[in-house]
Write a protein that holds these residues in place. Structure first.
Motif, mmCIF file in Angstrom:
data_model
loop_
_atom_site.group_PDB
_atom_site.id
_atom_site.type_symbol
_atom_site.label_atom_id
_atom_site.label_comp_id
_atom_site.label_asym_id
_atom_site.label_seq_id
_atom_site.Cartn_x
_atom_site.Cartn_y
_atom_site.Cartn_z
ATOM 1 N N ALA C 36 11.459 49.203 13.316
ATOM 2 C CA ALA C 36 13.077 49.186 13.478
ATOM 3 C C ALA C 36 12.763 47.365 13.113
ATOM 4 N N ASN C 37 12.280 46.762 14.374
ATOM 5 C CA ASN C 37 12.094 45.075 14.345
ATOM 6 C C ASN C 37 11.873 44.699 12.675
ATOM 7 N N HIS C 38 11.424 45.377 12.043
ATOM 8 C CA HIS C 38 10.747 44.832 11.200
ATOM 9 C C HIS C 38 11.308 45.004 9.919
ATOM 10 N N ALA C 39 12.431 45.905 10.134
ATOM 11 C CA ALA C 39 13.278 46.329 8.990
ATOM 12 C C ALA C 39 14.589 45.455 8.837
ATOM 13 N N LEU C 40 15.070 45.116 10.207
ATOM 14 C CA LEU C 40 15.590 44.373 10.394
ATOM 15 C C LEU C 40 14.563 42.555 9.888
ATOM 16 N N LEU C 41 13.619 42.074 10.044
ATOM 17 C CA LEU C 41 13.297 41.070 9.415
ATOM 18 C C LEU C 41 12.783 41.253 7.413
ATOM 19 N N ALA C 42 13.222 42.860 6.644
ATOM 20 C CA ALA C 42 13.159 42.758 6.077
ATOM 21 C C ALA C 42 14.268 42.464 5.192
ATOM 22 N N VAL C 43 15.610 43.517 6.085
ATOM 23 C CA VAL C 43 16.737 43.220 5.447
ATOM 24 C C VAL C 43 17.618 41.785 5.570
ATOM 25 N N SER C 44 16.930 40.889 6.646
ATOM 26 C CA SER C 44 17.456 39.243 6.631
ATOM 27 C C SER C 44 16.566 38.892 5.771
ATOM 28 N N LEU C 45 14.982 39.264 4.591
ATOM 29 C CA LEU C 45 14.207 38.449 3.475
ATOM 30 C C LEU C 45 15.296 39.445 2.644
ATOM 31 N N ASN C 46 15.682 39.994 2.811
ATOM 32 C CA ASN C 46 15.899 41.059 1.277
ATOM 33 C C ASN C 46 17.485 39.992 0.699
ATOM 34 N N VAL C 47 18.086 39.570 1.965
ATOM 35 C CA VAL C 47 19.569 38.891 1.372
ATOM 36 C C VAL C 47 18.300 37.488 0.273
ATOM 37 N N VAL C 48 17.339 37.145 0.856
ATOM 38 C CA VAL C 48 17.285 35.506 0.044
ATOM 39 C C VAL C 48 16.042 36.299 -0.870
ATOM 40 N N PHE C 49 15.819 37.311 -1.361
ATOM 41 C CA PHE C 49 14.822 37.520 -2.042
ATOM 42 C C PHE C 49 15.014 38.625 -2.631
ATOM 43 N N GLY C 50 15.895 39.580 -2.327
ATOM 44 C CA GLY C 50 16.227 40.906 -2.910
ATOM 45 C C GLY C 50 17.864 40.127 -3.526
ATOM 46 N N TYR C 51 18.519 39.543 -3.303
ATOM 47 C CA TYR C 51 20.270 39.167 -3.858
ATOM 48 C C TYR C 51 19.449 38.080 -4.985
ATOM 49 N N LEU C 52 19.254 36.762 -4.137
ATOM 50 C CA LEU C 52 19.126 35.808 -4.918
ATOM 51 C C LEU C 52 17.962 35.565 -5.731
ATOM 52 N N GLY C 53 16.392 36.250 -5.546
ATOM 53 C CA GLY C 53 15.345 36.052 -6.496
ATOM 54 C C GLY C 53 15.013 35.284 -6.022
ATOM 55 N N LEU C 54 15.179 34.603 -4.662
ATOM 56 C CA LEU C 54 13.917 33.326 -4.396
ATOM 57 C C LEU C 54 12.731 33.452 -3.985
ATOM 58 N N ILE C 55 11.705 33.472 -4.140
ATOM 59 C CA ILE C 55 10.534 33.871 -2.480
ATOM 60 C C ILE C 55 10.651 32.824 -1.740
ATOM 61 N N ALA C 56 10.674 33.808 -1.044
ATOM 62 C CA ALA C 56 10.758 32.657 0.824
ATOM 63 C C ALA C 56 9.509 33.389 1.354
ATOM 64 N N LEU C 57 8.480 32.182 2.421
ATOM 65 C CA LEU C 57 7.811 32.286 3.138
ATOM 66 C C LEU C 57 7.311 31.997 3.973
ATOM 67 N N GLY C 58 8.933 31.568 4.734
ATOM 68 C CA GLY C 58 8.803 30.713 6.235
ATOM 69 C C GLY C 58 9.778 31.546 6.591
ATOM 70 N N HIS C 59 9.731 33.202 6.791
ATOM 71 C CA HIS C 59 10.331 33.643 7.216
ATOM 72 C C HIS C 59 9.929 33.565 9.108
ATOM 73 N N ALA C 60 8.883 34.184 8.968
ATOM 74 C CA ALA C 60 7.614 33.570 10.246
ATOM 75 C C ALA C 60 7.977 32.984 11.134
ATOM 76 N N GLY C 61 8.786 31.498 10.559
ATOM 77 C CA GLY C 61 9.267 30.457 11.094
ATOM 78 C C GLY C 61 10.736 30.854 11.919
#
Lengths: 288, 256, 320
Positions: C36-61
């Protein structure tokens, strides 16, 4: 002080070499290769193994590293670039992230988790220069880097093959119409990029420890060097790399060695805000 | 005062001048044709006006305001809409959503009521949809409103681009070869659409290779060659102009 | 995916019932909380990577900032958990905003490297700012979430708490996607130029998306800290950023449901494949390559293709 500057120049020269191969591939395929740092790492390990396990003399170990990496570079473009060459650039970027994980963990299995080091070509020889004594390895690194940059310039400017590669990087479609075998030129670009990465990897062995996870560190530095010099510019990588190397050594000495990477990153942000085209570069904004 | 006025406008790519000290005025309410051989600078001119490219020198003035240095979205909000030679379809959005993108305005704070799902946000969305559906009826794409934009046939993609441009409620519409790849029936629809846009008060600048279309719909025609204006006048005048014939015949892609 | 509402209802029901058969297995419950925790993280990244199409590799930050800020707010400032969660999300959102301003000035590939650099910097600061973060020793004893007299200390309770936050986050993200802002993001992904000449300010839209994404990643970090009770810099590395990216890719970029499924799979897979030992990470790298080459639209893309009647594959979809 002089010692410090030479130290910085040597580290900067390595960054420049790494950055140079990175930019070749960027110019040729229009995307950054995330596994480039791992190619440096593999080159370094091959060189160290050549020296330690096979007992080769330094020059032979270097040759092993460069040839082995060149072969890996060919394999890399065949598996990671060729299948996705017609897709958007983002695809190759992610594939190269996958390859970097693959290579890093393969190295971990092959060479183990412990960092390795070597005395390098010059051992611990020091050269006296005025009041300071300077490591001969550092001078060798600087000399080798300058020679490599000179050679690659001659290659791209003077030879037929080099000009064909240059034409491919500028406009694949036009190059194809001119009868250039584009996919062969791109393959060669990857091979040369891996070879120069191995050279950088082997040269860096006496300066930093070699470990399986050094790739990330290396690629971030190459990237910052490229931003300082200007995106896509080869002379820019030389200037940017050396600038970054000297800056790092000085901040580590005068401010804090823990935070030198933080400063390097802040410098990157500052440049992107104030002068995004770097010293030599094209515009970095979205193209029309 | 002209609606749009380009003065000594130039754009260089390397050593090549794509647009070369061009002076061009478009009057409010007209349909202006812009023609010329391939590479004569027509599309570059549209890129300069819409802010997609910065000019190397010169000025573009729209309703008395200089456009140089303004970002494309600001120019769009001033009332200049455009279409593209190669349709720029938003993969992943439906036909209706394409029109909605251009119809909406984007104040950052309006995100808060949207996330909270307030009644005001829902009402705005409903109003936008109603307006967008009206535009789709105008460009005859209402039946396809829920289809993904990328699966439309080529001619309909161009109509969708026209619809997206009209959603801005534009003062000036820049059309970049809208008839290319269209079948006969679609060209007729386009022709009526262009006239309708004008009758609703907007001005049209039409870049087109389809000469019958330009000649029948345009009030006046400007001809470019090597980034310069070589002729301007009524369609009949331009067709007889020796400089125009020379420019086209010299390179063999004549105005058929 | 003809009726997303139905699919979501089934998924939600499944998520509600999932832990019940495993009430006695701490191990399984632990994994479910992490899903569930990772799902939250993935949903967060999806906004940048999925919607905007930008590869972001700083979400660990952002994840790390959320975790440390939440720990600090409860342990030093003595704030209740609910406020700490909000504060952590806010801190992450602000850092996302600050990062977005320089990062969005450059082209896509460079955006990747800048976000990657950001993640590294956060890790270095967590590692070296010892007086505050305690460096490699990490922060021990992050308290269990308490809402007044109610303290959530069981894994089962934590699962439902994380699920609640995840459902809220997904609801907000879906609202964003269905709104004019969501359409603007997809439009920018398709053609930034055409979006701009249609009146969308790409910089502003990206800024909002990035801040929103960081906000969700920050809440995921906060939940992680209070669940695990121990945080150290080695959790918040490039590895978790890449994992989040792969979760989104595997599920299908642009789909929140895909992000949830991808997060579940990539959290459970390493456990199931534990016997492979170090070979797992090699296969993981190879897996990224294979997914990109053979299923660029992820599981959701495959489901969509299977769900459609034979012969109904329409023009334009064959294009990669």
């Amino acid at each position: 002080m002089l010692q410090l500057v030479v130290n910085g120049l040597a580290i900067g020269a390595i960054y420049a070499l790494v950055s140079c191969g990175f930019v070749w591939v960027y110019n040729a395929v229009g995307a950054v290769n995330f596994a480039h740092g791992e190619l440096v790492m593999v080159g370094a390990f091959l060189g160290v193994s050549g020296s330690l396990a096979l007992g080769l003399p330094p020059a032979a170990a270097l040759l092993l590293a460069v040839l082995g990496s060149a072969a890996l570079g060919w394999l890399f473009q065949r598996t990671a670039y060729y299948p996705v060459r017609t897709r958007p650039a983002i695809t190759f970027i992610i594939v190269s992230i996958g390859m970097s994980i693959l290579l890093r963990n393969s190295a971990l299995v092959l060479w183990g988790p412990d960092p390795l080091s070597l005395p390098g070509f010059m051992g611990r020889t020091m050269v006296r220069l005025g009041a300071s004594s300077i490591s001969a390895n550092h001078l060798l690194i600087i000399g080798a880097t300058l020679a490599t940059f000179g050679l690659q310039h001659l290659f791209f400017a003077r030879t037929r093959l080099g000009r064909q590669m240059e034409a491919t990087a500028q406009d694949q479609e036009a190059a194809r119409l001119m009868g250039i075998q584009v996919s062969r030129m791109i393959a060669l670009t990857f091979v040369m990029s891996a070879a120069i990465a191995a050279l950088a990897g082997y040269l860096v062995v006496p300066v930093i420890f070699v470990s399986a996870d050094m790739g990330l560190f290396v690629i971030l530095k190459a990237f910052i060097a490229m931003v300082i010099g200007g995106f896509g510019s080869i002379p820019g990588t030389l200037v940017g790399g050396i600038f970054l190397g000297v800056l790092e050594v000085l901040t580590a000495f005068y401010i804090s060695s823990h935070y030198k990477d933080v400063f390097a990153f802040l410098l990157l942000i500052l440049i992107l805000l104030l002068r995004p085209e770097g010293f030599f570069g094209e515009k970095v904004g979205e193209k029309a | 005062m002209s609606l749009l006025e380009a003065a000594a406008l130039s754009k260089h790519f390397g050593g090549l001048a794509a647009v070369d000290r061009l002076d061009l005025r478009v009057e409010a309410g007209e349909i202006r044709g812009l023609i010329g051989p391939n590479g004569s600078g027509k599309t570059t001119f549209l890129n300069l006006v819409s802010g997609v490219l910065p000019p190397s020198s010169g000025r573009v003035v729209f309703r008395g305001q200089c456009l140089v240095g303004r970002p494309p979205h600001a120019i769009a909000r001033m009332g200049i809409a455009r279409t593209y030679q190669v349709p720029r379809i938003f993969r992943g959005l439906t036909v209706l959503e394409h029109v909605l993108v251009a119809r909406a305005t984007y104040q950052p704070l309006s995100l808060v009521p949207i996330l909270l799902g307030t009644r005001g946000a829902r009402q705005e969305e409903a109003r936008l949809r109603a307006e967008a559906e009206e535009i789709l009826q105008l460009v005859r794409l209402w039946d396809a409103r829920d289809q993904p934009g990328e699966i439309l046939p080529h001619g309909l993609k161009r109509l969708l681009e026209v619809g997206r441009a009209l959603a801005l409620a534009p003062v000036l519409v820049l059309l970049d070869e809208p008839a290319a790849g269209m079948i006969e029936r679609e060209v007729l629809l386009l022709m009526r659409l262009i006239q309708k846009i004008r009758s609703q008060g907007a001005t049209v600048l039409l870049v087109e290779h389809n000469m019958p279309l330009v000649m029948s719909v345009a009030d006046r025609v400007t001809v470019l060659d090597f980034g310069r204006k070589i002729a301007e006048g009524s369609p009949e005048e331009v067709q007889r102009d020796p400089a125009v014939l020379e420019a086209y015949l010299g390179r063999g892609d004549g105005p058929a | 995916m003809r009726s997303p509402r139905l699919v979501w209802s089934v998924t939600a029901a499944l998520a509600l019932l999932l832990p019940l058969p495993f009430a006695r297995s701490d191990y399984v419950l632990f994994l479910l909380v992490m899903c569930a925790n990772h799902a939250l993280l993935a949903v967060s990244l999806n906004v940048v990577f999925g919607y905007l199409g930008l590869i972001a590799l700083g979400h660990a930050g952002f994840y790390g900032i959320g975790a440390y800020v939440s720990a600090a707010l409860t342990m030093w400032a003595g704030l209740p958990f609910a406020l700490a969660l909000l504060g952590a999300a806010l801190a992450a959102a602000l850092s996302g905003l600050a990062l977005a301003i320089p990062a969005l000035r450059v082209r896509g590939h460079y955006f990747v490297l800048i976000t990657l650099g950001f993640g590294e910097i956060v890790r270095l600061i967590l590692l070296n700012w010892k007086s505050v973060t305690r460096g490699t020793d990490g922060v021990v004893g992050v308290p269990a979430p308490a809402f007044g007299p109610l303290t959530i200390s069981s894994k089962m309770g934590f699962y439902y708490l994380t699920l609640l936050v995840a459902v809220l986050a997904i609801l907000l993200t879906e609202r964003l996607r269905r709104s004019k802002f969501g359409r603007a993001l997809i439009a920018i992904r398709g053609s930034e130029m055409a979006a701009a000449t249609s009146g969308v300010d790409p910089a502003l839209a990206k800024l909002l998306a990035f801040t929103f994404s960081a906000w969700i990643a920050g809440s995921a970090g906060s939940l992680y800290a209070h669940f695990y009770t121990f945080i150290s810099p080695e959790v918040f590395t490039i590895d978790i950023s890449v994992a989040a990216l792969l979760m989104v890719l595997l599920g299908g970029a642009g789909s929140n449901l895909g992000a949830v499924v991808g997060a579940g799979l990539l959290t459970l897979l390493p456990e199931a494949l534990r016997f492979l030992k170090e070979l797992y990470l090699i296969l993981y790298g190879a897996g990224i390559v294979l997914v990109m080459v053979f299923m660029p639209d992820g599981l959701v893309g495959i489901a969509r293709r299977l769900g459609r009647p034979r012969g109904a594959v329409r023009a334009g979809e064959a294009v990669p």
